[in-house]
Design an enzyme around this catalytic site. Structure first.
Site, PDB file in Angstrom:
ATOM      1  N   ARG A  70       0.842  -1.198   0.000  1.00  0.00           N
ATOM      2  CA  ARG A  70       0.000   0.000   0.000  1.00  0.00           C
ATOM      3  C   ARG A  70       0.878   1.248   0.000  1.00  0.00           C
ATOM      4  NH1 ARG A  70      -1.828   0.842   4.304  1.00  0.00           N
ATOM      5  NH2 ARG A  70      -1.134  -0.943   5.508  1.00  0.00           N
ATOM      6  N   TYR A 198      -1.481  -3.553  -6.882  1.00  0.00           N
ATOM      7  CA  TYR A 198      -1.236  -4.328  -5.672  1.00  0.00           C
ATOM      8  C   TYR A 198      -2.343  -4.244  -4.626  1.00  0.00           C
ATOM      9  CZ  TYR A 198       1.198  -6.828  -2.121  1.00  0.00           C
ATOM     10  OH  TYR A 198       1.526  -7.783  -1.212  1.00  0.00           O
ATOM     11  N   LYS A 207      -9.738  -2.490   1.478  1.00  0.00           N
ATOM     12  CA  LYS A 207      -9.495  -1.343   2.349  1.00  0.00           C
ATOM     13  C   LYS A 207     -10.272  -0.101   1.880  1.00  0.00           C
ATOM     14  CE  LYS A 207      -6.976  -3.470   5.334  1.00  0.00           C
ATOM     15  NZ  LYS A 207      -5.944  -4.359   4.965  1.00  0.00           N
ATOM     16  N   HIS A 227     -10.639  -2.539  11.271  1.00  0.00           N
ATOM     17  CA  HIS A 227      -9.520  -3.370  10.789  1.00  0.00           C
ATOM     18  C   HIS A 227      -9.288  -4.486  11.815  1.00  0.00           C
ATOM     19  CE1 HIS A 227      -5.040  -3.405   9.284  1.00  0.00           C
ATOM     20  NE2 HIS A 227      -5.768  -4.263   8.608  1.00  0.00           N
ATOM     21  N   SER A 249      -1.390  -3.538  10.233  1.00  0.00           N
ATOM     22  CA  SER A 249      -1.020  -4.408   9.126  1.00  0.00           C
ATOM     23  C   SER A 249       0.221  -5.229   9.471  1.00  0.00           C
ATOM     24  CB  SER A 249      -0.750  -3.558   7.883  1.00  0.00           C
ATOM     25  OG  SER A 249      -1.901  -2.805   7.583  1.00  0.00           O
ATOM     26  N   CYS A 251       0.663  -7.470  11.738  1.00  0.00           N
ATOM     27  CA  CYS A 251       0.919  -7.585  13.184  1.00  0.00           C
ATOM     28  C   CYS A 251       0.157  -8.745  13.815  1.00  0.00           C
ATOM     29  CB  CYS A 251       0.593  -6.278  13.892  1.00  0.00           C
ATOM     30  SG  CYS A 251       1.759  -4.967  13.494  1.00  0.00           S
ATOM     31  N   ASP A 278      -9.325  -9.882   8.714  1.00  0.00           N
ATOM     32  CA  ASP A 278      -8.796  -8.532   8.424  1.00  0.00           C
ATOM     33  C   ASP A 278      -9.802  -7.410   8.674  1.00  0.00           C
ATOM     34  OD1 ASP A 278      -6.479  -7.050   7.446  1.00  0.00           O
ATOM     35  OD2 ASP A 278      -7.642  -6.607   5.648  1.00  0.00           O
ATOM     36  N   ARG A 367       2.172 -12.162  -0.507  1.00  0.00           N
ATOM     37  CA  ARG A 367       0.834 -12.531  -0.001  1.00  0.00           C
ATOM     38  C   ARG A 367       0.273 -13.745  -0.719  1.00  0.00           C
ATOM     39  NH1 ARG A 367      -1.700  -8.826   4.047  1.00  0.00           N
ATOM     40  NH2 ARG A 367      -0.036  -7.310   4.325  1.00  0.00           N
TER      41      ARG A 367
HETATM   42  P1  GTP Z   1      -2.499  -7.651   7.368  1.00  0.00           P
HETATM   43  O1  GTP Z   1      -2.994  -8.704   6.442  1.00  0.00           O
HETATM   44  O2  GTP Z   1      -1.360  -6.843   6.772  1.00  0.00           O
HETATM   45  O3  GTP Z   1      -3.560  -6.753   7.902  1.00  0.00           O
HETATM   46  O4  GTP Z   1      -1.730  -8.377   8.577  1.00  0.00           O
HETATM   47  P2  GTP Z   1      -2.129  -9.337   9.795  1.00  0.00           P
HETATM   48  O5  GTP Z   1      -2.402  -8.507  10.988  1.00  0.00           O
HETATM   49  O6  GTP Z   1      -3.166 -10.320   9.377  1.00  0.00           O
HETATM   50  O7  GTP Z   1      -0.733 -10.066  10.081  1.00  0.00           O
HETATM   51  P3  GTP Z   1      -0.322 -11.610  10.030  1.00  0.00           P
HETATM   52  O8  GTP Z   1      -1.147 -12.478  10.928  1.00  0.00           O
HETATM   53  O9  GTP Z   1      -0.243 -12.016   8.616  1.00  0.00           O
HETATM   54  O10 GTP Z   1       1.143 -11.560  10.665  1.00  0.00           O
HETATM   55  C1  GTP Z   1       2.191 -10.831  10.107  1.00  0.00           C
HETATM   56  C2  GTP Z   1       3.523 -11.315  10.587  1.00  0.00           C
HETATM   57  O11 GTP Z   1       3.556 -11.344  12.026  1.00  0.00           O
HETATM   58  C3  GTP Z   1       3.841 -12.716  10.115  1.00  0.00           C
HETATM   59  O12 GTP Z   1       5.178 -12.761   9.635  1.00  0.00           O
HETATM   60  C4  GTP Z   1       3.681 -13.567  11.341  1.00  0.00           C
HETATM   61  O13 GTP Z   1       4.522 -14.680  11.320  1.00  0.00           O
HETATM   62  C5  GTP Z   1       3.999 -12.600  12.492  1.00  0.00           C
HETATM   63  N1  GTP Z   1       3.220 -12.961  13.716  1.00  0.00           N
HETATM   64  C6  GTP Z   1       1.899 -13.214  13.789  1.00  0.00           C
HETATM   65  N2  GTP Z   1       1.526 -13.575  15.040  1.00  0.00           N
HETATM   66  C7  GTP Z   1       2.644 -13.542  15.799  1.00  0.00           C
HETATM   67  C8  GTP Z   1       2.899 -13.814  17.187  1.00  0.00           C
HETATM   68  O14 GTP Z   1       2.026 -14.165  17.971  1.00  0.00           O
HETATM   69  N3  GTP Z   1       4.198 -13.659  17.606  1.00  0.00           N
HETATM   70  C9  GTP Z   1       5.185 -13.271  16.737  1.00  0.00           C
HETATM   71  N4  GTP Z   1       6.420 -13.142  17.222  1.00  0.00           N
HETATM   72  N5  GTP Z   1       4.983 -13.022  15.417  1.00  0.00           N
HETATM   73  C10 GTP Z   1       3.724 -13.148  14.952  1.00  0.00           C
HETATM   74  C1  SPV Z   2      -2.950  -4.510   5.154  1.00  0.00           C
HETATM   75  O1  SPV Z   2      -1.998  -3.856   4.687  1.00  0.00           O
HETATM   76  O2  SPV Z   2      -3.470  -4.241   6.269  1.00  0.00           O
HETATM   77  C2  SPV Z   2      -3.500  -5.658   4.400  1.00  0.00           C
HETATM   78  C3  SPV Z   2      -3.026  -5.859   3.021  1.00  0.00           C
HETATM   79  O3  SPV Z   2      -4.339  -6.370   4.907  1.00  0.00           O
HETATM   80  S1  SPV Z   2      -3.771  -4.764   1.874  1.00  0.00           S
HETATM   81  O4  SPV Z   2      -4.846  -5.465   1.211  1.00  0.00           O
HETATM   82  O5  SPV Z   2      -2.744  -4.390   0.925  1.00  0.00           O
HETATM   83  O6  SPV Z   2      -4.314  -3.622   2.578  1.00  0.00           O
HETATM   84 MN    MN Z   3      -5.061  -5.524   6.871  1.00  0.00          MN
END
Ligand code: GTP
Ligand code: SPV
Ligand code: MN
Length: 594
Positions: A70, A198, A207, A227, A249, A251, A278, A367
């Site tokens: 983004r 993207y 979003k 979110h 994002s 996290c 999400d 992704r």
């Molecule tokens: P968006 O799709 O961008 O909104 O992200 P999201 O909040 O769904 O994040 P996602 O669950 O994909 O996690 C992103 C990164 O954080 C990944 O590389 C995970 O491996 C890492 N991660 C997720 N949960 C944990 C956790 O409990 N501990 C740690 N250390 N890392 C984590």
């Molecule tokens: C984020 O960035 O929080 C995502 C991926 O979930 S996107 O669809 O690019 O916003």
């Molecule tokens: Mn997101």
């Protein structure tokens, strides 16, 4: 009588006159259409077929190397009054934005096909679902929207019935970062996006619609567009509590939404059900509770870090009918990324022979796009048109220091402050520096379609007579020790914290009161079987009063940036917590000097 699709037809005609495509294709969402588009993309190189034995129906897409995330600095909210967009958004006057976008879109689809994508955000029969139409010249966007939304004939029928929809216009343009804008016109319920192919820049249902336009509509109509993931926690008695959690994002939303309970919990009968990973739309029900639907139908999840040990549920759904974007690939055509347990990359995300000197094989924001139905923990309630009732709202971010593992807010107003004050280190999900701590209120900094001051007022307004609001919590999986490593094991083990949270909601778990909220004592958390030193657990549950005094001062400064529009109740709440911290430190200061 004119058909209620006349408005749609007129708009498509007008866009076609402006963008001059060679052909127009109305998407019906069928299997045949999907196969035809995939074949077209394999011919053009937009899609690379992956190993049909190990990954049937899977494709790799490599985006332009300058178009991998983004772009917050190129994302605008275009309202008549700049104050309505607020200091949390980039603003442009609607006339100026339209002139700029019309110039970019003029003739931009020459030689291309214009795709019309009718889509529904939310289960097609849900009263709180909303429809939109995205016009795009990218077949990759069509293929993704087919997985991420309810796209095609059923959505078109609902649009015909309702007569209104959000208008999204997208073109990949030249993929030139200097000719790239993501514009939102909430007063017109319209989105215009140019120059990126993207994710959140291009899949306009996600979003742009479900959060930026959605949050604007939610404020007008008395609901919340957030979110947040939505997850069901089933205890051994068979009761399921639904938790909604906002993390910025990359996290941990996807990971928490589909976590697998630790072995001992699994044996005891705990189960976890994924409703969404999400985005969450929440509406007060007649019973006073907040009822949530996931507007999406698929996951656009972060690939790196997804492995057998971290997120086996995600891994189990990625072996068929998945689109991978910017991952590496093995010699036998399997997708590969850092954190995957086995295999070795032959090519990196840019298609070069893999060489560690060039960096990781997968881009950090690589992704997968996959239908939610493929998730082994997919909730039987995920398609429920009424949604699910929310027991707890959880905020969280990447905080390497200070912020404890879990805090419970003492009431709704305190919880809104906790959400508004959220901070997190930036990630690769947006272009720009990574690892910089910034405030990201409710994980909505990049996604709130209006002034955060008004957004906080809107959040506070839910606390009224008859409301049965969820309890609010804050978690931090990302605390680091002196060794620079994450102290808390995270992933599946996060259920231990969720168990305490759900227990607090049910009134079965105890806590200690502190100036920043209620925290578990070490004995209140089940850490049996965890390789976690008692001193580390103590650190995770400690409240560093002096550190929090500084934090509250920082929160106060942040709130000031919203000026007089900030709700007084939020400022008072910040002052209350700051005063409680001062009170708590006073006797110690006296003891030290006297
Ligand atoms: P968006 O799709 O961008 O909104 O992200 P999201 O909040 O769904 O994040 P996602 O669950 O994909 O996690 C992103 C990164 O954080 C990944 O590389 C995970 O491996 C890492 N991660 C997720 N949960 C944990 C956790 O409990 N501990 C740690 N250390 N890392 C984590
Ligand atoms: C984020 O960035 O929080 C995502 C991926 O979930 S996107 O669809 O690019 O916003
Ligand atoms: Mn997101």
């Amino acid at each position: 009588m004119p058909s209620s699709l006349d408005a749609l037809n007129h708009w498509v005609d007008a866009v076609a006159r402006l963008t001059t495509p060679d052909a127009i294709h109305w998407c019906d969402g069928s299997e045949e259409e999907n196969a035809m588009l995939a074949a077209r993309m394999r011919d053009s190189g937009d899609f690379i077929a992956l190993n049909p034995e190990t990954h049937p129906g899977c494709h790799l897409h490599r985006s332009s190397p300058s178009d991998v995330a983004r772009v917050e600095h190129l994302t605008f909210i275009c309202t008549r009054d700049p104050e309505d967009a607020g200091p949390n958004n980039h603003w442009m006057a609607p006339d100026e934005a339209h002139a700029k976008m019309d110039a970019l879109f003029a003739g931009c689809m020459r030689g291309r096909t214009l795709y019309v994508i009718p889509y529904c955000m939310g289960p097609i029969g849900a009263p709180n679902a909303r429809c939109g139409v995205e016009i795009t010249d990218s077949p990759y966007v069509v293929a993704n929207m087919r997985l991420m939304t309810r796209m095609g004939a059923a959505a078109l029928a609902r649009i015909e019935r309702e007569g209104h929809f959000v208008k999204g216009l997208h073109s990949t343009g030249e993929l030139d970062p200097d000719r790239r804008f993501i514009m939102h016109f909430p007063e017109e319920l319209a989105i215009q996006s140019y120059g990126s192919g993207y994710g959140g820049n291009a899949l306009l249902g996600k979003k742009c619609h479900a959060l930026r336009i959605g949050s604007w509509q939610a404020r007008q109509e008395g609901w919340l567009a957030e979110h947040m993931l939505i997850v069901g926690i089933e205890n051994p008695q068979g009761e399921t509590h639904y938790v909604a959690a906002a993390f910025p994002s990359a996290c941990g939303k996807t990971n928490l939404a589909m976590l697998i309970p630790p072995e001992r919990y699994r044996r005891a009968g705990w189960k976890v059900w994924t409703v969404g990973d999400d985005i969450c739309w929440m509406t007060p029900g007649p019973d006073g509770r907040l009822w949530a639907i996931n507007p999406e139908a698929g996951y656009f999840g972060v690939a790196p870090g997804t492995g057998k040990g971290t997120n086996p549920n995600a891994l189990a759904m990625l072996d068929r009918d998945t689109i991978f974007t910017n991952v590496g690939v093995t010699a036998d055509g399997q997708p590969w990324w850092e954190g995957l347990d086995d295999g070795t990359p032959a090519k990196d995300w840019q298609g070069r022979d893999f060489d560690p000197a060039n960096g990781p094989a997968a881009h950090a924001n690589a992704r997968f796009t996959v239908s939610a139905k493929q998730c082994p923990s997919w909730s039987p309630r995920a398609e429920d048109p009424q949604g699910v009732p929310i027991s707890a709202i959880v905020f969280g971010g990447r905080r390497p220091s200070l912020v404890p593992l879990v805090i419970e807010a003492r009431d709704w107003t305190h919880g809104v402050l906790v959400g508004a004050a959220m901070g997190s280190e930036t990630t690769a999900a947006a272009t720009g520096a990574v690892g910089v701590l910034r405030r990201d209120s409710m994980a909505m900094k990049p996604f709130c379609g209006y002034n955060f001051a008004d957004y906080f007022t809107h959040w506070l307004s839910f606390d009224k007579a008859g409301a049965k609001l969820p309890k609010i919590f804050h978690v931090n999986w990302f605390r680091k020790g002196a060794d620079g490593r994450f102290t808390w094991p995270g992933f599946g083990e996060n259920l231990r914290v969720l168990e305490w949270i759900v227990g607090r909601c049910a009134g079965t778990r105890s806590a200690r009161e502190t100036p920043i909220g209620l925290l578990p004592r070490a004995a209140d958390l089940d850490v049996e079987g965890l390789d976690l030193a008692a001193s580390d657990l103590a650190m995770l549950l400690d409240v560093d009063l002096a550190g929090w005094q500084d934090e509250l001062a920082g929160i106060g400064e942040y709130l000031e940036t919203f000026g007089p529009r900030l709700p007084a109740a939020l400022r008072r709440e910040q002052q209350r917590v700051a005063a409680a911290l001062d009170e708590e430190t006073r006797p110690r200061a006296r003891a030290a000097t006297g």
